[in-house]
Design a protein around this motif. Structure first.
Motif, PDB file in Angstrom:
ATOM      1  N   PRO A  69       0.806  -1.225   0.000  1.00  0.00           N
ATOM      2  CA  PRO A  69       0.000   0.000   0.000  1.00  0.00           C
ATOM      3  C   PRO A  69       0.842   1.280   0.000  1.00  0.00           C
ATOM      4  CG  PRO A  69      -0.846  -1.579   1.597  1.00  0.00           C
ATOM      5  CD  PRO A  69       0.478  -2.098   1.148  1.00  0.00           C
ATOM      6  N   VAL A  70       2.054   1.192   0.555  1.00  0.00           N
ATOM      7  CA  VAL A  70       2.923   2.367   0.654  1.00  0.00           C
ATOM      8  C   VAL A  70       4.298   2.003   0.084  1.00  0.00           C
ATOM      9  CG1 VAL A  70       3.971   4.071   2.167  1.00  0.00           C
ATOM     10  CG2 VAL A  70       1.718   3.130   2.732  1.00  0.00           C
ATOM     11  N   ILE A  71       4.745   2.744  -0.921  1.00  0.00           N
ATOM     12  CA  ILE A  71       6.078   2.564  -1.494  1.00  0.00           C
ATOM     13  C   ILE A  71       6.677   3.957  -1.672  1.00  0.00           C
ATOM     14  CG2 ILE A  71       7.459   1.611  -3.372  1.00  0.00           C
ATOM     15  CD1 ILE A  71       5.083  -0.213  -4.066  1.00  0.00           C
ATOM     16  N   ALA A  72       7.856   4.173  -1.142  1.00  0.00           N
ATOM     17  CA  ALA A  72       8.440   5.514  -1.211  1.00  0.00           C
ATOM     18  C   ALA A  72       9.959   5.463  -1.156  1.00  0.00           C
ATOM     19  CB  ALA A  72       7.911   6.372  -0.059  1.00  0.00           C
ATOM     20  N   LYS A  73      10.566   6.478  -1.753  1.00  0.00           N
ATOM     21  CA  LYS A  73      12.003   6.721  -1.567  1.00  0.00           C
ATOM     22  C   LYS A  73      12.132   7.755  -0.452  1.00  0.00           C
ATOM     23  CE  LYS A  73      14.683   7.588  -5.160  1.00  0.00           C
ATOM     24  NZ  LYS A  73      15.380   8.342  -6.257  1.00  0.00           N
ATOM     25  N   VAL A  74      12.962   7.469   0.535  1.00  0.00           N
ATOM     26  CA  VAL A  74      13.140   8.400   1.639  1.00  0.00           C
ATOM     27  C   VAL A  74      14.625   8.651   1.871  1.00  0.00           C
ATOM     28  CG1 VAL A  74      11.015   7.579   2.759  1.00  0.00           C
ATOM     29  CG2 VAL A  74      13.231   6.631   3.466  1.00  0.00           C
ATOM     30  N   LYS A  75      14.925   9.790   2.432  1.00  0.00           N
ATOM     31  CA  LYS A  75      16.277  10.109   2.881  1.00  0.00           C
ATOM     32  C   LYS A  75      16.296  10.059   4.391  1.00  0.00           C
ATOM     33  CE  LYS A  75      20.013  13.483   2.476  1.00  0.00           C
ATOM     34  NZ  LYS A  75      20.441  14.770   1.848  1.00  0.00           N
ATOM     35  N   PHE A  84       9.079  -0.153   1.603  1.00  0.00           N
ATOM     36  CA  PHE A  84       7.775  -0.757   1.317  1.00  0.00           C
ATOM     37  C   PHE A  84       7.002  -0.854   2.627  1.00  0.00           C
ATOM     38  CE2 PHE A  84      10.579  -2.123  -2.034  1.00  0.00           C
ATOM     39  CZ  PHE A  84       9.796  -2.062  -3.177  1.00  0.00           C
ATOM     40  N   GLY A  85       5.856  -0.170   2.680  1.00  0.00           N
ATOM     41  CA  GLY A  85       5.087  -0.116   3.917  1.00  0.00           C
ATOM     42  C   GLY A  85       3.708  -0.731   3.786  1.00  0.00           C
ATOM     43  N   SER A  86       3.143  -1.102   4.926  1.00  0.00           N
ATOM     44  CA  SER A  86       1.790  -1.642   4.962  1.00  0.00           C
ATOM     45  C   SER A  86       0.751  -0.563   5.239  1.00  0.00           C
ATOM     46  CB  SER A  86       1.682  -2.738   6.029  1.00  0.00           C
ATOM     47  OG  SER A  86       1.981  -2.216   7.311  1.00  0.00           O
ATOM     48  N   GLU A  87       1.188   0.525   5.901  1.00  0.00           N
ATOM     49  CA  GLU A  87       0.257   1.604   6.221  1.00  0.00           C
ATOM     50  C   GLU A  87       1.039   2.802   6.749  1.00  0.00           C
ATOM     51  OE1 GLU A  87      -2.291   0.876   9.650  1.00  0.00           O
ATOM     52  OE2 GLU A  87      -0.936  -0.724  10.308  1.00  0.00           O
ATOM     53  N   LYS A 115       4.758   2.175   8.530  1.00  0.00           N
ATOM     54  CA  LYS A 115       4.968   0.864   9.136  1.00  0.00           C
ATOM     55  C   LYS A 115       5.372  -0.102   8.036  1.00  0.00           C
ATOM     56  CE  LYS A 115       2.727  -2.771  11.855  1.00  0.00           C
ATOM     57  NZ  LYS A 115       1.452  -3.236  12.462  1.00  0.00           N
ATOM     58  N   LEU A 116       6.514  -0.767   8.209  1.00  0.00           N
ATOM     59  CA  LEU A 116       7.028  -1.628   7.157  1.00  0.00           C
ATOM     60  C   LEU A 116       6.094  -2.787   6.856  1.00  0.00           C
ATOM     61  CD1 LEU A 116      10.869  -1.870   7.878  1.00  0.00           C
ATOM     62  CD2 LEU A 116       9.662  -0.385   6.278  1.00  0.00           C
ATOM     63  N   ASN A 117       6.068  -3.167   5.588  1.00  0.00           N
ATOM     64  CA  ASN A 117       5.277  -4.300   5.132  1.00  0.00           C
ATOM     65  C   ASN A 117       6.123  -5.564   5.288  1.00  0.00           C
ATOM     66  OD1 ASN A 117       3.465  -6.008   3.944  1.00  0.00           O
ATOM     67  ND2 ASN A 117       3.734  -5.233   1.869  1.00  0.00           N
ATOM     68  N   GLU A 118       6.006  -6.220   6.430  1.00  0.00           N
ATOM     69  CA  GLU A 118       6.838  -7.392   6.733  1.00  0.00           C
ATOM     70  C   GLU A 118       6.228  -8.631   6.061  1.00  0.00           C
ATOM     71  OE1 GLU A 118       9.612  -6.840   8.065  1.00  0.00           O
ATOM     72  OE2 GLU A 118       9.451  -5.125   9.399  1.00  0.00           O
ATOM     73  N   VAL A 119       6.386  -8.700   4.733  1.00  0.00           N
ATOM     74  CA  VAL A 119       5.861  -9.825   3.970  1.00  0.00           C
ATOM     75  C   VAL A 119       6.501 -11.126   4.430  1.00  0.00           C
ATOM     76  CG1 VAL A 119       5.700 -10.842   1.669  1.00  0.00           C
ATOM     77  CG2 VAL A 119       5.407  -8.382   1.968  1.00  0.00           C
ATOM     78  N   ARG A 120       7.795 -11.102   4.609  1.00  0.00           N
ATOM     79  CA  ARG A 120       8.537 -12.232   5.140  1.00  0.00           C
ATOM     80  C   ARG A 120       9.490 -11.701   6.194  1.00  0.00           C
ATOM     81  NH1 ARG A 120       4.914 -14.483   3.447  1.00  0.00           N
ATOM     82  NH2 ARG A 120       4.774 -16.289   2.058  1.00  0.00           N
TER      83      ARG A 120
END
Length: 219
Positions: A66-72, A140-143, A156-161
């Motif tokens: 749901p959330v994908i971003a480039k951050v510094k 890559f975030g979940s929300e 909040k990170l998307n902890e797929v695995r």
């Protein structure tokens, strides 16, 4: 009488649990207040077989985050109770209407914790190191959590695995330390400059392939 006795027993149990929690909290606070405390901890290296499974699953699932971003990254690691976070600024948004470029926030994960209960005392990071201040990362975030800890919002990170889905746009050299017979933990100070914590060159190659795919998709 039985009800009173049950009540007293319950109060005693709760009191004992609270006292235990306070004692552990004091230990935690004392350690993290020390300069260079991370070098007193150990960190787990990931072996090849589970790395292959995790990387394939992440390759399929992460683009659907749901959330994908480039951050510094603008701040160091902040250990919390049951989580950890780092301050960052959004550079580009690939998914997530809640985010805007230039926005300040935290990147947080419930997997980023310090474990002092049992041996070895460790820094738990889902096999990915603390993000380096000043560097750019693909997240890559979940929300997006609003007003995280009463301060800034947080991805909040998307902890797929079991590999944290954060990838530096810069490449770093990796050190691989030999593991013991009973576990894969190694001294953190020996691998503190890594981006990832692999147990073998083969494990590192699997993760690097995943990283290359993700960075190519979100340059």
């Amino acid at each position: 009488m039985k009800r009173i006795l049950l009540f007293l027993v319950t109060v005693l149990i709760i009191g004992a649990a609270a006292a235990f929690g306070v004692s552990k909290r004091v230990t935690y606070t004392d350690l993290t207040a020390q300069e260079g405390y991370l070098n007193q901890l150990q960190v787990a290296e990931l072996t090849k077989e589970p790395a292959g499974y995790a990387c394939e699953a992440m390759r399929e699932a992460l683009p659907e985050s749901p959330v994908i971003a480039k951050v510094k990254v603008t701040g160091g690691y902040e250990p919390l109770f049951g989580a950890g976070r780092q301050k960052a600024q959004v550079v580009a948004v690939y998914a997530g209407q809640e985010l805007t470029a230039g926005q300040e926030l935290y990147v947080c994960s419930e997997a980023w914790v310090i474990s002092l209960y049992g041996e070895p005392k460790s820094l738990e990071r889902n096999f990915v190191n603390i993000m380096r201040t000043g560097e750019e990362y693909l997240i890559f975030g979940s929300e997006v959590l609003e007003d995280f800890s009463g301060d800034l919002p947080a991805i909040k990170l998307n902890e797929v695995r079991f590999i944290s889905p954060v990838f530096a746009y810069k490449d770093f050299e990796h050190v691989i330390l030999p593991i013991g017979e009973s576990h894969t933990y190694v001294p953190y100070f020996g691998v503190k400059d890594n981006e990832f914590f692999p147990q073998s060159p083969e494990t590192l190659a699997l993760w690097q392939e995943l990283k290359a795919d993700m960075l190519a998709a979100y340059p």
